[in-house]
Design an enzyme around this catalytic site. Structure first.
Site, PDB file in Angstrom:
ATOM      1  N   CYS A 146      -6.185  18.448  -4.225  1.00  8.14           N
ATOM      2  CA  CYS A 146      -5.054  17.515  -4.110  1.00  8.14           C
ATOM      3  C   CYS A 146      -3.874  18.281  -3.542  1.00  8.14           C
ATOM      4  O   CYS A 146      -3.632  19.426  -3.925  1.00  8.14           O
ATOM      5  CB  CYS A 146      -4.699  16.939  -5.485  1.00  8.14           C
ATOM      6  SG  CYS A 146      -3.448  15.638  -5.414  1.00  8.14           S
ATOM      7  N   CYS A 155       1.134  18.351  -9.554  1.00 11.80           N
ATOM      8  CA  CYS A 155       1.631  17.947 -10.864  1.00 11.80           C
ATOM      9  C   CYS A 155       1.358  19.094 -11.836  1.00 11.80           C
ATOM     10  O   CYS A 155       0.256  19.635 -11.858  1.00 11.80           O
ATOM     11  CB  CYS A 155       0.954  16.662 -11.304  1.00 11.80           C
ATOM     12  SG  CYS A 155       1.185  15.350 -10.086  1.00 11.80           S
ATOM     13  N   SER A 164       0.663   6.832 -12.426  1.00 12.94           N
ATOM     14  CA  SER A 164       0.830   8.014 -13.269  1.00 12.94           C
ATOM     15  C   SER A 164       2.316   8.245 -13.480  1.00 12.94           C
ATOM     16  O   SER A 164       2.956   8.949 -12.705  1.00 12.94           O
ATOM     17  CB  SER A 164       0.197   9.224 -12.584  1.00 12.94           C
ATOM     18  OG  SER A 164      -1.188   9.036 -12.500  1.00 12.94           O
ATOM     19  N   LEU A 165       2.848   7.646 -14.518  1.00 14.37           N
ATOM     20  CA  LEU A 165       4.300   7.703 -14.714  1.00 14.37           C
ATOM     21  C   LEU A 165       4.715   9.005 -15.415  1.00 14.37           C
ATOM     22  O   LEU A 165       5.453   9.803 -14.871  1.00 14.37           O
ATOM     23  CB  LEU A 165       4.761   6.469 -15.501  1.00 14.37           C
ATOM     24  CG  LEU A 165       6.263   6.266 -15.570  1.00 14.37           C
ATOM     25  CD1 LEU A 165       6.872   6.065 -14.194  1.00 14.37           C
ATOM     26  CD2 LEU A 165       6.610   5.092 -16.480  1.00 14.37           C
ATOM     27  N   HIS A 166       4.268   9.184 -16.633  1.00 13.64           N
ATOM     28  CA  HIS A 166       4.388  10.439 -17.381  1.00 13.64           C
ATOM     29  C   HIS A 166       5.787  10.882 -17.802  1.00 13.64           C
ATOM     30  O   HIS A 166       5.931  11.795 -18.618  1.00 13.64           O
ATOM     31  CB  HIS A 166       3.723  11.611 -16.632  1.00 13.64           C
ATOM     32  CG  HIS A 166       2.310  11.352 -16.226  1.00 13.64           C
ATOM     33  ND1 HIS A 166       1.397  10.749 -17.055  1.00 13.64           N
ATOM     34  CD2 HIS A 166       1.646  11.602 -15.070  1.00 13.64           C
ATOM     35  CE1 HIS A 166       0.237  10.638 -16.423  1.00 13.64           C
ATOM     36  NE2 HIS A 166       0.358  11.142 -15.233  1.00 13.64           N
ATOM     37  N   CYS A 207     -15.634   7.498 -12.691  1.00 11.07           N
ATOM     38  CA  CYS A 207     -14.370   8.047 -12.217  1.00 11.07           C
ATOM     39  C   CYS A 207     -14.679   8.881 -10.973  1.00 11.07           C
ATOM     40  O   CYS A 207     -15.389   9.881 -11.065  1.00 11.07           O
ATOM     41  CB  CYS A 207     -13.773   8.905 -13.335  1.00 11.07           C
ATOM     42  SG  CYS A 207     -12.269   9.751 -12.861  1.00 11.07           S
ATOM     43  N   CYS A 257      -9.592  13.651 -18.157  1.00 11.19           N
ATOM     44  CA  CYS A 257      -8.554  13.504 -17.136  1.00 11.19           C
ATOM     45  C   CYS A 257      -7.881  14.827 -16.845  1.00 11.19           C
ATOM     46  O   CYS A 257      -7.462  15.526 -17.759  1.00 11.19           O
ATOM     47  CB  CYS A 257      -7.427  12.593 -17.613  1.00 11.19           C
ATOM     48  SG  CYS A 257      -7.909  10.971 -18.046  1.00 11.19           S
ATOM     49  N   GLU A 271      -5.282  12.370  -4.399  1.00 12.16           N
ATOM     50  CA  GLU A 271      -4.331  11.252  -4.405  1.00 12.16           C
ATOM     51  C   GLU A 271      -4.882  10.185  -3.453  1.00 12.16           C
ATOM     52  O   GLU A 271      -4.818  10.356  -2.228  1.00 12.16           O
ATOM     53  CB  GLU A 271      -2.953  11.768  -3.962  1.00 12.16           C
ATOM     54  CG  GLU A 271      -1.925  10.693  -3.668  1.00 12.16           C
ATOM     55  CD  GLU A 271      -1.816   9.609  -4.743  1.00 12.16           C
ATOM     56  OE1 GLU A 271      -1.602   9.935  -5.919  1.00 12.16           O
ATOM     57  OE2 GLU A 271      -1.960   8.413  -4.382  1.00 12.16           O
ATOM     58  N   ASN A 294      -5.090  16.856 -21.827  1.00 15.80           N
ATOM     59  CA  ASN A 294      -6.336  17.627 -21.898  1.00 15.80           C
ATOM     60  C   ASN A 294      -6.076  19.033 -21.392  1.00 15.80           C
ATOM     61  O   ASN A 294      -5.705  19.211 -20.229  1.00 15.80           O
ATOM     62  CB  ASN A 294      -7.404  16.949 -21.046  1.00 15.80           C
ATOM     63  CG  ASN A 294      -7.863  15.660 -21.676  1.00 15.80           C
ATOM     64  OD1 ASN A 294      -8.247  15.616 -22.839  1.00 15.80           O
ATOM     65  ND2 ASN A 294      -7.798  14.578 -20.914  1.00 15.80           N
ATOM     66  N   SER A 311      -5.609   4.750  -9.077  1.00 19.25           N
ATOM     67  CA  SER A 311      -4.502   5.422  -9.759  1.00 19.25           C
ATOM     68  C   SER A 311      -3.733   6.283  -8.773  1.00 19.25           C
ATOM     69  O   SER A 311      -4.311   7.090  -8.044  1.00 19.25           O
ATOM     70  CB  SER A 311      -5.062   6.305 -10.884  1.00 19.25           C
ATOM     71  OG  SER A 311      -4.028   7.092 -11.448  1.00 19.25           O
ATOM     72  N   CYS A 315      -1.735  19.171 -14.262  1.00 17.54           N
ATOM     73  CA  CYS A 315      -3.049  18.765 -13.745  1.00 17.54           C
ATOM     74  C   CYS A 315      -3.795  19.952 -13.147  1.00 17.54           C
ATOM     75  O   CYS A 315      -3.258  20.682 -12.316  1.00 17.54           O
ATOM     76  CB  CYS A 315      -2.867  17.685 -12.686  1.00 17.54           C
ATOM     77  SG  CYS A 315      -4.412  17.204 -11.895  1.00 17.54           S
ATOM     78  N   GLU A 328     -15.922  16.557  -7.938  1.00 13.88           N
ATOM     79  CA  GLU A 328     -16.474  16.175  -9.222  1.00 13.88           C
ATOM     80  C   GLU A 328     -16.390  14.659  -9.428  1.00 13.88           C
ATOM     81  O   GLU A 328     -15.454  14.013  -8.974  1.00 13.88           O
ATOM     82  CB  GLU A 328     -15.757  16.918 -10.349  1.00 13.88           C
ATOM     83  CG  GLU A 328     -16.275  18.344 -10.434  1.00 13.88           C
ATOM     84  CD  GLU A 328     -15.395  19.287 -11.231  1.00 13.88           C
ATOM     85  OE1 GLU A 328     -15.921  19.987 -12.100  1.00 13.88           O
ATOM     86  OE2 GLU A 328     -14.184  19.311 -10.996  1.00 13.88           O
TER      87      GLU A 328
HETATM   88  N1  SAH Z   1      -3.940  11.556  -8.185  1.00  7.33           N
HETATM   89  C1  SAH Z   1      -4.018  10.333  -8.876  1.00  7.33           C
HETATM   90  C2  SAH Z   1      -5.365  10.059  -9.490  1.00  7.33           C
HETATM   91  C3  SAH Z   1      -6.080  11.199 -10.188  1.00  7.33           C
HETATM   92  S1  SAH Z   1      -5.425  11.824 -11.675  1.00  7.33           S
HETATM   93  C4  SAH Z   1      -2.944  10.265  -9.942  1.00  7.33           C
HETATM   94  O1  SAH Z   1      -2.304  11.270 -10.192  1.00  7.33           O
HETATM   95  O2  SAH Z   1      -2.736   9.172 -10.468  1.00  7.33           O
HETATM   96  C5  SAH Z   1      -5.930  10.673 -12.946  1.00  7.33           C
HETATM   97  C6  SAH Z   1      -4.996  10.641 -14.154  1.00  7.33           C
HETATM   98  O3  SAH Z   1      -5.174  11.810 -14.981  1.00  7.33           O
HETATM   99  C7  SAH Z   1      -3.543  10.639 -13.763  1.00  7.33           C
HETATM  100  O4  SAH Z   1      -2.799   9.724 -14.537  1.00  7.33           O
HETATM  101  C8  SAH Z   1      -3.132  12.036 -14.072  1.00  7.33           C
HETATM  102  O5  SAH Z   1      -1.752  12.143 -14.223  1.00  7.33           O
HETATM  103  C9  SAH Z   1      -3.900  12.305 -15.326  1.00  7.33           C
HETATM  104  N2  SAH Z   1      -3.986  13.740 -15.689  1.00  7.33           N
HETATM  105  C10 SAH Z   1      -3.919  14.787 -14.857  1.00  7.33           C
HETATM  106  N3  SAH Z   1      -4.038  15.949 -15.567  1.00  7.33           N
HETATM  107  C11 SAH Z   1      -4.184  15.607 -16.875  1.00  7.33           C
HETATM  108  C12 SAH Z   1      -4.396  16.357 -18.064  1.00  7.33           C
HETATM  109  N4  SAH Z   1      -4.501  17.674 -18.054  1.00  7.33           N
HETATM  110  N5  SAH Z   1      -4.517  15.664 -19.238  1.00  7.33           N
HETATM  111  C13 SAH Z   1      -4.478  14.321 -19.245  1.00  7.33           C
HETATM  112  N6  SAH Z   1      -4.301  13.564 -18.127  1.00  7.33           N
HETATM  113  C14 SAH Z   1      -4.147  14.198 -16.958  1.00  7.33           C
HETATM  114 FE1  SF4 Z   2      -2.992  15.255  -7.671  1.00  8.11          FE
HETATM  115 FE2  SF4 Z   2      -3.084  13.256  -9.482  1.00  8.11          FE
HETATM  116 FE3  SF4 Z   2      -3.473  15.827 -10.234  1.00  8.11          FE
HETATM  117 FE4  SF4 Z   2      -1.037  15.012  -9.486  1.00  8.11          FE
HETATM  118  S1  SF4 Z   2      -2.214  14.284 -11.270  1.00  8.11           S
HETATM  119  S2  SF4 Z   2      -2.060  16.938  -8.843  1.00  8.11           S
HETATM  120  S3  SF4 Z   2      -1.528  13.570  -7.858  1.00  8.11           S
HETATM  121  S4  SF4 Z   2      -4.785  14.636  -8.866  1.00  8.11           S
END
Ligand code: SAH
Ligand code: SF4
Length: 384
Positions: free
Chosen positions: A129, A133, A247-249, A122, A367, A194, A324, A225, A136, A109
């Site tokens: 992946c 996480c 992506s700290l979180h 994007c 995202c 990633e 999201n 990212s 995600c 996508e």
């Molecule tokens: N794998 C890489 C890049 C893709 S994810 C990474 O993790 O950085 C892009 C961004 O969307 C990341 O910061 C990820 O943590 C965030 N993300 C993933 N799932 C999400 C969700 N459900 N709601 C909001 N942000 C999310």
């Molecule tokens: Fe992969 Fe980024 Fe999603 Fe984590 S947040 S599962 S690294 S795409």
């Protein structure tokens, strides 16, 4: 219908080699194999690149400053194909999401987010992946493979086709498009995958994206990212030199281990050390720290204070992302009030523009909502 002789019918299939995503040096070598004399190769590469990346040609026949015989040979040897569109969705807010099919049938996508004065694309770096996480959607997809450089650049080509972002092109649908001359001004590697686990292909693709004779999106407008593959971060800075997002979180290892499991391998301390060593890091080239707002999980005022403390002395921007939701997700988005409280702490510490407004939620383009729609479709068909 024409009755083609079998050998002609066979040759009507596009040749497997693409021009898109191939470096100048590799393209020159391929042209030499076709019999292009050494002294001409550089000029031919420039012409091919110009037609491909500056004008968006989809056919060698259009390349009128290349001799007809050579054009025919090029068409025999190469293609300029984009990924195939499975679906195109346009959100109420103008966000577009494409589900794209690659040559081997796998799907990815790509999302376009227009604003009044700029447009951000994007893009994905992998099918699925390997990381998982917990918040995600992409991480729940089983099939995973790296995208080729051509497939990465191809997403931008396809998007530029669809939004009419080539000289003289007219888009089918102008909804929400920015007023800027270029419709894609920024590229973010924030789709599926990633990027640092597909380092070479992503780096090679971004070299073409940033090249002034390629897609001409400056490195300052490309953001990679990562979930935190610490040892690769300084190397990315040296070899690609784009803007960096992390992506700290979470601000404590115990929680980050659960949200971003790669943290068990490279905990927060290692990650932030890698950030401090990012080449070119300065106030003008700050690192973006992404922080997804999960209700009751990582959104307390104490967390916000710890975040500010952790990032002190790193030139940083903080991007708060409302979570999201996706079907079956084990989290909820923080309440707006709580996001504001969190943002206030962050703001008071001197960080600007913290909350990322969710775009394209109605088409699951925000995202972390990306996951090949065909998988969802198949699942819903099975349910039906
Ligand atoms: N794998 C890489 C890049 C893709 S994810 C990474 O993790 O950085 C892009 C961004 O969307 C990341 O910061 C990820 O943590 C965030 N993300 C993933 N799932 C999400 C969700 N459900 N709601 C909001 N942000 C999310
Ligand atoms: Fe992969 Fe980024 Fe999603 Fe984590 S947040 S599962 S690294 S795409």
């Amino acid at each position: 219908m024409l009755n083609l002789a079998p050998e002609l019918a066979a040759s009507s299939k596009p040749p497997p080699q693409s021009v898109i995503g191939v470096s100048r040096a590799d393209l020159a070598a391929k042209l030499k194999l076709l019999g292009v004399p050494e002294r001409q190769a550089r000029m031919r590469v420039s012409q091919l690149w110009g037609w491909t990346y500056v004008r968006g040609a989809t056919d060698f026949a259009a390349m009128t400053d290349i001799a007809k015989e050579l054009r025919a040979e090029l068409a025999q040897a190469f293609n300029l194909a984009r990924p195939e569109i499975v679906t195109e969705q346009i959100s109420e807010d103008g966000t577009r999401k494409w589900l794209l099919r690659l040559r081997d049938g796998r799907e990815i996508e790509t999302v376009y987010i227009p604003e009044s004065d700029r447009g951000t694309l994007c893009i994905s770096s992998q099918v699925g992946c390997t990381l998982t996480c917990s918040f995600c959607h992409t991480g729940t997809q089983k099939l995973v493979r790296n995208l080729t450089a051509g497939e990465i650049v191809g997403q931008i080509m396809l998007a530029r086709d669809r939004i009419g972002d080539w000289p003289g092109a007219i888009p089918d649908d102008t909804r929400g498009l920015p007023a800027s001359e270029r419709k894609i001004t920024n590229v973010v590697l924030m789709g599926m995958g990633e990027p640092l686990y597909n380092f070479d292909n992503v780096r090679d693709a971004m070299a073409i994206v940033a090249d002034g004779e390629g897609l001409s999106v400056s490195k300052r407008r490309i953001t990679m990212s990562t979930s935190g593959i610490a040892p690769e971060i300084p190397r990315w800075g040296e070899e690609a030199g784009s803007m960096l997002a992390i992506s700290l979180h979470a601000v404590r290892d115990q929680l980050r281990d659960q949200l971003v499991p790669i943290n068990k391998k490279w905990p927060i301390k290692d990650l932030l050390n890698a950030c401090r060593n990012y080449p070119g890091l300065s106030n003008a080239k700050r690192i973006t720290f992404e922080y997804v707002m999960l209700k009751g999980v990582n959104d307390s005022v104490a967390d916000a204070k710890e975040l500010v403390r952790l990032l002190a002395k790193i030139p940083a921007k903080i991007n708060l992302i409302p979570f999201n939701p996706w079907p079956g997700a084990p989290f909820e988005c923080s309440d707006w009030e709580q996001i504001e409280k969190f943002a206030e702490v962050v703001n008071r510490a001197g960080y600007a523009s913290p909350v990322r407004s969710p775009r394209g939620r109605d088409i699951m383009a925000a995202c972390g909502q990306l996951k090949s729609a065909s998988i969802k479709r198949r699942a819903s068909e099975q349910l039906a």
